[in-house]
Motif scaffolding. Sequence first.
Motif, PDB file in Angstrom:
ATOM      1  N   GLY A  54       0.793  -1.225   0.000  1.00 52.67           N
ATOM      2  CA  GLY A  54       0.000   0.000   0.000  1.00 52.67           C
ATOM      3  C   GLY A  54       0.824   1.272   0.000  1.00 52.67           C
ATOM      4  N   GLN A  55       2.098   1.176   0.326  1.00 52.60           N
ATOM      5  CA  GLN A  55       2.972   2.351   0.369  1.00 52.60           C
ATOM      6  C   GLN A  55       3.871   2.394  -0.863  1.00 52.60           C
ATOM      7  OE1 GLN A  55       5.237   2.766   4.010  1.00 52.60           O
ATOM      8  NE2 GLN A  55       4.108   1.024   4.806  1.00 52.60           N
ATOM      9  N   ALA A  56       4.488   3.531  -1.054  1.00 49.74           N
ATOM     10  CA  ALA A  56       5.445   3.675  -2.150  1.00 49.74           C
ATOM     11  C   ALA A  56       6.790   3.054  -1.780  1.00 49.74           C
ATOM     12  CB  ALA A  56       5.633   5.153  -2.487  1.00 49.74           C
ATOM     13  N   THR A  57       7.487   2.574  -2.797  1.00 43.03           N
ATOM     14  CA  THR A  57       8.867   2.105  -2.638  1.00 43.03           C
ATOM     15  C   THR A  57       9.769   3.326  -2.758  1.00 43.03           C
ATOM     16  OG1 THR A  57       8.401  -0.074  -3.556  1.00 43.03           O
ATOM     17  CG2 THR A  57      10.682   0.692  -3.707  1.00 43.03           C
ATOM     18  N   SER A  58      10.745   3.439  -1.845  1.00 40.78           N
ATOM     19  CA  SER A  58      11.650   4.579  -1.873  1.00 40.78           C
ATOM     20  C   SER A  58      13.099   4.176  -2.145  1.00 40.78           C
ATOM     21  CB  SER A  58      11.573   5.353  -0.557  1.00 40.78           C
ATOM     22  OG  SER A  58      11.902   4.495   0.524  1.00 40.78           O
ATOM     23  N   SER A  59      13.389   2.862  -2.148  1.00 42.47           N
ATOM     24  CA  SER A  59      14.743   2.415  -2.484  1.00 42.47           C
ATOM     25  C   SER A  59      14.727   0.956  -2.942  1.00 42.47           C
ATOM     26  CB  SER A  59      15.702   2.571  -1.295  1.00 42.47           C
ATOM     27  OG  SER A  59      15.357   1.679  -0.258  1.00 42.47           O
ATOM     28  N   ILE A  60      15.705   0.635  -3.768  1.00 40.74           N
ATOM     29  CA  ILE A  60      15.956  -0.729  -4.224  1.00 40.74           C
ATOM     30  C   ILE A  60      17.455  -0.952  -4.097  1.00 40.74           C
ATOM     31  CG2 ILE A  60      16.035  -2.282  -6.230  1.00 40.74           C
ATOM     32  CD1 ILE A  60      13.237  -1.979  -5.145  1.00 40.74           C
ATOM     33  N   ARG A  61      17.832  -1.976  -3.353  1.00 47.01           N
ATOM     34  CA  ARG A  61      19.250  -2.300  -3.164  1.00 47.01           C
ATOM     35  C   ARG A  61      19.471  -3.748  -3.603  1.00 47.01           C
ATOM     36  NH1 ARG A  61      20.102  -1.353   2.288  1.00 47.01           N
ATOM     37  NH2 ARG A  61      19.906  -3.540   2.798  1.00 47.01           N
ATOM     38  N   VAL A  62      20.451  -3.974  -4.451  1.00 43.61           N
ATOM     39  CA  VAL A  62      20.758  -5.320  -4.944  1.00 43.61           C
ATOM     40  C   VAL A  62      22.207  -5.663  -4.607  1.00 43.61           C
ATOM     41  CG1 VAL A  62      21.356  -4.511  -7.277  1.00 43.61           C
ATOM     42  CG2 VAL A  62      20.706  -6.905  -6.927  1.00 43.61           C
ATOM     43  N   GLU A  66      29.155 -13.228  -6.064  1.00 40.27           N
ATOM     44  CA  GLU A  66      30.541 -13.408  -6.480  1.00 40.27           C
ATOM     45  C   GLU A  66      30.561 -13.955  -7.909  1.00 40.27           C
ATOM     46  OE1 GLU A  66      34.544 -12.967  -6.077  1.00 40.27           O
ATOM     47  OE2 GLU A  66      33.086 -12.370  -4.568  1.00 40.27           O
ATOM     48  N   GLY A  67      31.420 -13.394  -8.739  1.00 41.54           N
ATOM     49  CA  GLY A  67      31.537 -13.812 -10.134  1.00 41.54           C
ATOM     50  C   GLY A  67      30.778 -12.913 -11.092  1.00 41.54           C
ATOM     51  N   VAL A  68      29.987 -11.999 -10.548  1.00 44.38           N
ATOM     52  CA  VAL A  68      29.298 -10.996 -11.370  1.00 44.38           C
ATOM     53  C   VAL A  68      30.116  -9.714 -11.242  1.00 44.38           C
ATOM     54  CG1 VAL A  68      27.180  -9.677 -11.735  1.00 44.38           C
ATOM     55  CG2 VAL A  68      27.067 -12.088 -11.034  1.00 44.38           C
ATOM     56  N   VAL A  69      30.773  -9.332 -12.336  1.00 42.33           N
ATOM     57  CA  VAL A  69      31.743  -8.232 -12.290  1.00 42.33           C
ATOM     58  C   VAL A  69      31.437  -7.192 -13.361  1.00 42.33           C
ATOM     59  CG1 VAL A  69      33.534  -9.728 -11.295  1.00 42.33           C
ATOM     60  CG2 VAL A  69      33.379  -9.488 -13.775  1.00 42.33           C
ATOM     61  N   ASN A  70      32.247  -6.132 -13.359  1.00 44.66           N
ATOM     62  CA  ASN A  70      32.099  -5.029 -14.326  1.00 44.66           C
ATOM     63  C   ASN A  70      30.708  -4.401 -14.259  1.00 44.66           C
ATOM     64  OD1 ASN A  70      34.693  -5.126 -15.303  1.00 44.66           O
ATOM     65  ND2 ASN A  70      34.100  -5.384 -17.429  1.00 44.66           N
ATOM     66  N   ALA A  71      30.141  -4.303 -13.087  1.00 44.21           N
ATOM     67  CA  ALA A  71      28.781  -3.779 -12.927  1.00 44.21           C
ATOM     68  C   ALA A  71      28.743  -2.274 -13.161  1.00 44.21           C
ATOM     69  CB  ALA A  71      28.257  -4.097 -11.537  1.00 44.21           C
ATOM     70  N   LYS A  72      27.815  -1.883 -14.035  1.00 42.96           N
ATOM     71  CA  LYS A  72      27.591  -0.472 -14.338  1.00 42.96           C
ATOM     72  C   LYS A  72      26.088  -0.224 -14.283  1.00 42.96           C
ATOM     73  CE  LYS A  72      31.654  -0.263 -17.260  1.00 42.96           C
ATOM     74  NZ  LYS A  72      32.167  -0.097 -18.601  1.00 42.96           N
ATOM     75  N   PRO A  73      25.607   0.344 -13.174  1.00 40.61           N
ATOM     76  CA  PRO A  73      24.166   0.578 -13.052  1.00 40.61           C
ATOM     77  C   PRO A  73      23.702   1.746 -13.914  1.00 40.61           C
ATOM     78  CG  PRO A  73      25.306   1.391 -11.113  1.00 40.61           C
ATOM     79  CD  PRO A  73      26.343   0.717 -11.977  1.00 40.61           C
ATOM     80  N   MET A  74      22.460   1.651 -14.368  1.00 38.38           N
ATOM     81  CA  MET A  74      21.852   2.725 -15.145  1.00 38.38           C
ATOM     82  C   MET A  74      21.200   3.719 -14.174  1.00 38.38           C
ATOM     83  SD  MET A  74      18.832   2.535 -18.033  1.00 38.38           S
ATOM     84  CE  MET A  74      19.839   1.674 -19.220  1.00 38.38           C
ATOM     85  N   PRO A  75      21.583   4.991 -14.264  1.00 41.94           N
ATOM     86  CA  PRO A  75      20.920   5.996 -13.423  1.00 41.94           C
ATOM     87  C   PRO A  75      19.430   6.065 -13.759  1.00 41.94           C
ATOM     88  CG  PRO A  75      22.901   6.886 -14.448  1.00 41.94           C
ATOM     89  CD  PRO A  75      22.617   5.571 -15.105  1.00 41.94           C
ATOM     90  N   LYS A  76      18.643   6.488 -12.798  1.00 38.36           N
ATOM     91  CA  LYS A  76      17.202   6.604 -12.979  1.00 38.36           C
ATOM     92  C   LYS A  76      16.787   8.001 -12.512  1.00 38.36           C
ATOM     93  CE  LYS A  76      14.680   3.061 -12.755  1.00 38.36           C
ATOM     94  NZ  LYS A  76      14.246   3.200 -14.122  1.00 38.36           N
ATOM     95  N   ALA A  77      16.107   8.721 -13.379  1.00 41.07           N
ATOM     96  CA  ALA A  77      15.673  10.083 -13.040  1.00 41.07           C
ATOM     97  C   ALA A  77      14.855  10.076 -11.757  1.00 41.07           C
ATOM     98  CB  ALA A  77      14.847  10.660 -14.184  1.00 41.07           C
ATOM     99  N   GLY A  78      15.161  10.982 -10.857  1.00 41.20           N
ATOM    100  CA  GLY A  78      14.440  11.103  -9.597  1.00 41.20           C
ATOM    101  C   GLY A  78      14.972  10.209  -8.487  1.00 41.20           C
ATOM    102  N   TRP A  79      15.978   9.405  -8.786  1.00 39.78           N
ATOM    103  CA  TRP A  79      16.563   8.495  -7.803  1.00 39.78           C
ATOM    104  C   TRP A  79      18.058   8.802  -7.680  1.00 39.78           C
ATOM    105  CZ3 TRP A  79      13.679   4.228  -5.742  1.00 39.78           C
ATOM    106  CH2 TRP A  79      12.393   4.090  -6.274  1.00 39.78           C
ATOM    107  N   THR A  80      18.624   8.639  -6.478  1.00 35.59           N
ATOM    108  CA  THR A  80      20.058   8.774  -6.252  1.00 35.59           C
ATOM    109  C   THR A  80      20.670   7.389  -6.370  1.00 35.59           C
ATOM    110  OG1 THR A  80      19.704  10.621  -4.741  1.00 35.59           O
ATOM    111  CG2 THR A  80      21.815   9.479  -4.574  1.00 35.59           C
TER     112      THR A  80
END
Length: 177
Positions: A54-62, A66-80
């Motif tokens: 019923g409430q809004a989500t304000s963060s997502i953390r992933v 191990e073995g998943v490398v070279n991670a480059k997240p995509m920025p999202k407008a309105g989110w830090t």
Amino acid sequence: MSKFLKSTLALALASTLASSLAAPAFAHVTIEAREATVGAGFKLVLRVPHGCKGQATSSIRVQLPEGVVNAKPMPKAGWTLDKVKGKYAATYKPYGHEVSEGVKEIEWKGGNLPDDEYEEFTVSTYIDASLKAGTMLYFPVVQGCVDGSATRWIEIPVEGKGEPESPAPGVKLIEKK
């Protein structure tokens, strides 16, 4: 009611019940792709189908396994966007160059995903060739809510025990073709 109609209704009810019991829960965070190739790039797309009871989500953390490398997240407008970096347990060779540290956790925060809306969070990664094809790879996720509470999608399924209540999203690893 005819015997045929009773049998047909009973079969339909049994089929519906069986499929609802066997179907995976759709109310949790999932990954768009069902498979990822070892020794190749992988576009991790986390699907968040709703807010927090019923409430809004304000963060997502992933957390990246191990073995998943070279991670480059995509920025999202309105989110830090925050990235937690650290040493890997091993040295990996994505695309032929050695890496021994990098992004291990990513958080998008400060946004507002209403309970009745859907969103995706994307990360470009590389699945190292040392990971075993045929296994599942899980990405634990914590969904933060505007009231400060959180839903932890972090449980790793155990074979023969059914789906956990709060399963971590995962992909099946496949061999490079």
